[in-house]
Design a protein around this motif. Structure first.
Motif, PDB file in Angstrom:
ATOM      1  N   CYS A 195      -4.627   4.584  -0.026  1.00 45.72           N
ATOM      2  CA  CYS A 195      -3.953   3.495  -0.735  1.00 45.72           C
ATOM      3  C   CYS A 195      -3.785   2.275   0.164  1.00 45.72           C
ATOM      4  CB  CYS A 195      -2.591   3.966  -1.242  1.00 45.72           C
ATOM      5  SG  CYS A 195      -2.689   5.219  -2.541  1.00 45.72           S
ATOM      6  N   LEU A 196      -3.525   2.504   1.445  1.00 47.38           N
ATOM      7  CA  LEU A 196      -3.387   1.381   2.378  1.00 47.38           C
ATOM      8  C   LEU A 196      -4.707   0.618   2.494  1.00 47.38           C
ATOM      9  CD1 LEU A 196      -1.273   2.993   5.249  1.00 47.38           C
ATOM     10  CD2 LEU A 196      -0.513   1.350   3.546  1.00 47.38           C
ATOM     11  N   GLY A 228       0.816  -1.209   0.000  1.00 46.93           N
ATOM     12  CA  GLY A 228       0.000   0.000   0.000  1.00 46.93           C
ATOM     13  C   GLY A 228       0.849   1.260   0.000  1.00 46.93           C
ATOM     14  N   ARG A 269      -5.546  -1.137  -0.771  1.00 41.28           N
ATOM     15  CA  ARG A 269      -4.663  -2.275  -1.095  1.00 41.28           C
ATOM     16  C   ARG A 269      -5.193  -3.546  -0.453  1.00 41.28           C
ATOM     17  NH1 ARG A 269      -2.910  -5.768  -2.961  1.00 41.28           N
ATOM     18  NH2 ARG A 269      -0.884  -6.239  -3.875  1.00 41.28           N
TER      19      ARG A 269
END
Length: 355
Positions: free
Chosen positions: A89-90, A71, A93
């Motif tokens: 994004c983390l 991520g 992901r």
């Protein structure tokens, strides 16, 4: 008549494409069941039972760490280009991984939805798609390097079977290197713009008044040019390095499981070979959702080179599917929550009261 025949053929092709992931799931599941049934079920159950709660927790924590690193790698690609925080994004992901391992889609289905969900944070759709394409390039490229490391280490092991597998892997990697190079060239040489132009031209032929619609100001090729632009080499290098670290960290899953089972004659080099080659085999069958059957068969093949019996290899594979469920199910719930919240804030079309 010809137009009706062509229309029917197009519908048939679309139906087949939609059913490919489901067909892959059924074939993979059938192979996995056959693989388990044709081996000693007692040995599989005994090895799986020795892993224990501590082993399953350890494997899950390692997988979570791997996804966090991935991520961050994705976030580095978008750094300075989009308003979305790194936390987006983390989160996404994990969602991408959950979709890929738990739903009957090809192993890139999560990437497609991940790009769409990223737009919920105000990222342009073209830039979201471009970031995922770059992220996939780094992911596949570093996997090829990792598999090459495993093949190189395997070639140092004595035995005709090990030498044959190492030679076969290196040949496959040569082909994979060409594919990765072509994927990079696709993003850098403007081919995507040509494809977009062709699609737009076809759209103008079949959609009424399409000519009156304004052309998008930020197409995917333009977004790719931005991602790969000058001055971003440092961020891109960091993303690539983080993906390489993630593949190396994945070997810790093998170490945790085999240690809990009681396999003590396996060294770090052997673990790297097992992880690298099994991941390469699984990636080669990306059309099979979650590598069902492929992961199990690959581990049986590679682990056998180091004196690990098939029952233990299958138990290792089953243990590595525990994080798929433990982390995947909450990720799917997060996905549904994001969709629900998006629908909840979407403005409704104004209505006119009739007199």
């Amino acid at each position: 008549m010809k137009e009706a025949r062509r229309s029917g053929e197009r519908r048939l092709v679309r139906a087949l494409v939609r059913r490919l992931p489901l067909l892959g799931t059924l074939i993979g599941l059938g192979f996995a069941v056959w693989l388990v049934a044709t081996n000693d079920l007692g040995a599989v159950a005994a090895a799986f039972g020795r892993i224990g709660v501590a082993g399953f927790v350890g494997v899950t924590l390692v997988r979570a760490l791997v996804l966090i690193v991935c991520g961050i790698a994705w976030a580095r690609i978008l750094d300075g280009l989009a308003p979305a925080p790194a936390s987006a994004c983390l989160i996404l992901r994990f969602v991408r991984e959950g979709i890929n391992v738990l739903l009957p889609v090809a192993s890139v289905g999560g990437e497609v939805l991940g790009a769409r969900l990223l737009t919920f944070w105000g990222v342009a759709g073209s830039l979201a798609a471009a970031s995922v394409l770059a992220d996939l390039l780094f992911q596949v490229g570093t996997l090829a390097l990792f598999a090459g490391l495993g093949a190189g280490l395997l070639s140092q092991i004595e035995g005709a079977q090990a030498a044959e597998l190492a030679d076969w892997t290196l040949r496959v990697l040569a082909v994979a290197a060409l594919a990765v190079t072509a994927f990079f060239a696709l993003q850098r040489t403007g081919i995507v713009r040509h494809v977009e132009d062709r699609i737009a031209a076809l759209g103008r032929r079949f959609v009424r008044e399409a000519e009156a619609r304004p052309e998008p100001t930020r197409r995917i090729q333009g977004a790719l040019d931005t991602v790969w632009g000058a001055g971003r080499r440092g961020r891109l290098a960091q993303s690539c390095a983080l993906h390489a670290v993630a593949w190396l960290l994945g070997a810790a899953e093998v170490l945790v499981v085999l240690t809990c089972i009681g396999i003590d004659h396996i060294g770090l080099t052997d673990i790297l070979v097992i992880e690298a080659l099994s991941q390469a085999i699984k990636a080669a069958a990306f059309l099979v959702p979650s590598g069902l059957g492929v992961q199990e068969g690959g581990l049986v093949l590679v682990c056998g080179l180091f004196g690990i019996d098939p029952g233990t290899a299958i138990a290792l594979s089953l243990a590595r599917r525990v994080p798929d469920v433990v982390l995947g199910l909450p990720s799917l719930l997060v996905w549904q929550n994001l969709e629900a919240r998006r629908d909840g804030v979407r403005p409704t079309a104004p209505t006119c009261d009739r007199p």
